[in-house]
Design a protein around this motif. Sequence first.
Motif, PDB file in Angstrom:
ATOM      1  N   GLY A  93      -4.112  -9.174  -1.200  1.00  0.00           N
ATOM      2  CA  GLY A  93      -2.989  -9.962  -1.708  1.00  0.00           C
ATOM      3  C   GLY A  93      -1.663  -9.238  -1.653  1.00  0.00           C
ATOM      4  O   GLY A  93      -0.611  -9.831  -1.868  1.00  0.00           O
ATOM      5  N   ARG A  94      -1.703  -7.945  -1.339  1.00  0.00           N
ATOM      6  CA  ARG A  94      -0.446  -7.179  -1.276  1.00  0.00           C
ATOM      7  C   ARG A  94       0.325  -7.497  -0.004  1.00  0.00           C
ATOM      8  O   ARG A  94      -0.277  -7.686   1.062  1.00  0.00           O
ATOM      9  N   LEU A  95       1.641  -7.489  -0.107  1.00  0.00           N
ATOM     10  CA  LEU A  95       2.449  -7.615   1.107  1.00  0.00           C
ATOM     11  C   LEU A  95       2.302  -6.315   1.905  1.00  0.00           C
ATOM     12  O   LEU A  95       2.464  -5.229   1.341  1.00  0.00           O
TER      13      LEU A  95
ATOM     14  N   VAL B 224       6.116 -16.388  11.884  1.00  0.00           N
ATOM     15  CA  VAL B 224       5.225 -15.374  11.317  1.00  0.00           C
ATOM     16  C   VAL B 224       5.264 -15.521   9.798  1.00  0.00           C
ATOM     17  O   VAL B 224       6.344 -15.539   9.205  1.00  0.00           O
ATOM     18  N   LEU B 225       4.094 -15.662   9.187  1.00  0.00           N
ATOM     19  CA  LEU B 225       4.035 -15.751   7.723  1.00  0.00           C
ATOM     20  C   LEU B 225       3.293 -14.532   7.197  1.00  0.00           C
ATOM     21  O   LEU B 225       2.201 -14.208   7.688  1.00  0.00           O
ATOM     22  N   ALA B 226       3.888 -13.856   6.235  1.00  0.00           N
ATOM     23  CA  ALA B 226       3.245 -12.684   5.620  1.00  0.00           C
ATOM     24  C   ALA B 226       2.945 -13.028   4.162  1.00  0.00           C
ATOM     25  O   ALA B 226       3.783 -12.821   3.278  1.00  0.00           O
ATOM     26  N   PRO B 227       1.745 -13.566   3.889  1.00  0.00           N
ATOM     27  CA  PRO B 227       1.439 -13.986   2.527  1.00  0.00           C
ATOM     28  C   PRO B 227       1.296 -12.795   1.570  1.00  0.00           C
ATOM     29  O   PRO B 227       0.887 -11.710   1.977  1.00  0.00           O
ATOM     30  N   ALA B 228       1.649 -13.022   0.331  1.00  0.00           N
ATOM     31  CA  ALA B 228       1.389 -12.061  -0.744  1.00  0.00           C
ATOM     32  C   ALA B 228       1.183 -12.863  -2.016  1.00  0.00           C
ATOM     33  O   ALA B 228       1.993 -13.737  -2.332  1.00  0.00           O
ATOM     34  N   MET B 229       0.073 -12.603  -2.684  1.00  0.00           N
ATOM     35  CA  MET B 229      -0.247 -13.354  -3.902  1.00  0.00           C
ATOM     36  C   MET B 229      -1.445 -12.691  -4.576  1.00  0.00           C
ATOM     37  O   MET B 229      -2.009 -11.731  -4.013  1.00  0.00           O
TER      38      MET B 229
ATOM     39  N   THR C  91       0.766 -20.722  14.216  1.00  0.00           N
ATOM     40  CA  THR C  91       1.537 -19.844  13.334  1.00  0.00           C
ATOM     41  C   THR C  91       0.786 -18.529  13.179  1.00  0.00           C
ATOM     42  O   THR C  91      -0.435 -18.528  13.025  1.00  0.00           O
ATOM     43  N   LEU C  92       1.515 -17.422  13.226  1.00  0.00           N
ATOM     44  CA  LEU C  92       0.872 -16.124  13.029  1.00  0.00           C
ATOM     45  C   LEU C  92       0.878 -15.811  11.532  1.00  0.00           C
ATOM     46  O   LEU C  92       1.929 -15.550  10.951  1.00  0.00           O
ATOM     47  N   VAL C  93      -0.293 -15.915  10.916  1.00  0.00           N
ATOM     48  CA  VAL C  93      -0.402 -15.607   9.482  1.00  0.00           C
ATOM     49  C   VAL C  93      -1.027 -14.218   9.369  1.00  0.00           C
ATOM     50  O   VAL C  93      -2.160 -13.999   9.806  1.00  0.00           O
ATOM     51  N   ILE C  94      -0.270 -13.282   8.812  1.00  0.00           N
ATOM     52  CA  ILE C  94      -0.739 -11.900   8.704  1.00  0.00           C
ATOM     53  C   ILE C  94      -1.576 -11.765   7.433  1.00  0.00           C
ATOM     54  O   ILE C  94      -1.096 -12.065   6.334  1.00  0.00           O
ATOM     55  N   ASP C  95      -2.818 -11.329   7.577  1.00  0.00           N
ATOM     56  CA  ASP C  95      -3.640 -11.136   6.373  1.00  0.00           C
ATOM     57  C   ASP C  95      -2.961 -10.138   5.438  1.00  0.00           C
ATOM     58  O   ASP C  95      -2.474  -9.106   5.895  1.00  0.00           O
ATOM     59  N   PRO C  96      -2.956 -10.410   4.130  1.00  0.00           N
ATOM     60  CA  PRO C  96      -2.347  -9.442   3.214  1.00  0.00           C
ATOM     61  C   PRO C  96      -3.149  -8.148   3.158  1.00  0.00           C
ATOM     62  O   PRO C  96      -4.326  -8.114   3.523  1.00  0.00           O
ATOM     63  N   ALA C  97      -2.485  -7.098   2.700  1.00  0.00           N
ATOM     64  CA  ALA C  97      -3.170  -5.813   2.555  1.00  0.00           C
ATOM     65  C   ALA C  97      -3.985  -5.819   1.266  1.00  0.00           C
ATOM     66  O   ALA C  97      -3.766  -6.646   0.370  1.00  0.00           O
ATOM     67  N   VAL C  98      -4.937  -4.904   1.198  1.00  0.00           N
ATOM     68  CA  VAL C  98      -5.761  -4.757   0.002  1.00  0.00           C
ATOM     69  C   VAL C  98      -5.172  -3.608  -0.810  1.00  0.00           C
ATOM     70  O   VAL C  98      -4.837  -2.568  -0.259  1.00  0.00           O
TER      71      VAL C  98
END
Length: 406
Positions: free
Chosen positions: A165-167, A120-125, A147-154
């Motif tokens: 881009g928020r975690l 599981v990947l939780a991107p933040a940028m 791979t489960l890529v979780i969309d970042p929060a707004v």
Amino acid sequence: MAGEGPSRPRVVLGVGAGIAAYKACELLRLFTESGHEVRVVPTRDALRFVGEPTWAALSGSPVTSEVWESVHEVPHVRIGQAADLVVVAPATADILAKAAHGLAGDLLTNTLLTARCPVVLAPAMHTEMWEHPATRANVATLRERGTLVIDPAVGRLTGADTGPGRLPDPREIFEVCRGVLAGRPRDLAGRHVVVSAGGTREAIDPVRYIGNRSSGLQGYALARTAVARGARVTLVAANVALPDPAGAAVVRVESAAELRTAVLEAAERADAVVMAAAVADFRPIAASDSKIKKTSGEPEPIRLAKNPDILAELCDRRREGRKPSPEVIAGFAAETDDVLANGRAKLERKGCDLLVVNQVGGGLAFGTPDNAAVILAAGGEAVEVPRGPKEELADTLWGLVAARLF
Ligand code: CTP
């Protein structure tokens, strides 16, 4: 082999070099306090944000970023092989790129290459980095591989800027991971689902409204479980005071009219729609622009007009052959009497594929973490879901939805 015997589930928590690394401390605690054995693998630069002693103290395990320590234990292979789950939070653009291309310059990237468990990947940028074609391509590659890529929060980012881009909230990332560890199938991978949740408010004046008791818990459980099953989720939330489920795009609405606009718009790009929101059937014909004062004499009766039935409208549009239309449409029916007979009649009247019928009262449904229901299908099938967490009902429903998707 990972996951055997009564041993605690083994989680690798990878931490990338982003300011959101501090939020991973809370994620780590959630894992350790619920009986998981966690090995933290920060990148070298992640340690600039949160230092090694914090990770070591919170995890109770050694922490290293490099492959050159404890070489006799072959950590670059063993940590990934032994894991039941690898989660990276925050996953930076750099980690996504390295993972997509199979680079292996440090312990975390080696672990990602040797792991055979779910990842599981939780991107933040920053938004620009998340939206860059290179990152989009890397995310698409990773998702294609499972791979489960979780969309970042707004929301608010490091500086004054806001955007995607928020975690997501660590509790919500934890819930996704728990679902993955529990062996949730990935049968919604590549699908877009729309879930409505909460209860609409129909304005009487600027301070008063006609509302209902829906908390949004069931709709949020649906969104959360759909993310864990691999779906892209649009969550249309009416007046819900809960943290955003990780990975779901949340559209906030207040009234039935706003909910209708948001659901119909999102439904055009969706494979499935689940209407879990409690939509007001009626609205005051004219909301007063100013507060109605008690000094203005005897109160006027509030005259009501009927709201459109959004679920029925979605089904009508599909029946009329409007394209694009969702393949699967599901609704909820809260009933107090003749639950099954009313449910069956409602399913036919609305024309949906699935209807979750639950009896309200007796401590179930509104505002409680548990639910019990019968899911009726258009073909006559009925699936009973015994009392349990709302996630369980959600999972049963998604199983039925997934089985109806081509
Ligand atoms: N619903 C909707 N639009 C409305 C009312 C309800 O889309 N204006 C949806 C709800 O989200 C739910 C389903 O329809 O999925 C059933 O809602 P319910 O209130 O039980 O049905 P009603 O048609 O309003 O029937 P009742 O006469 O029992 O209130």
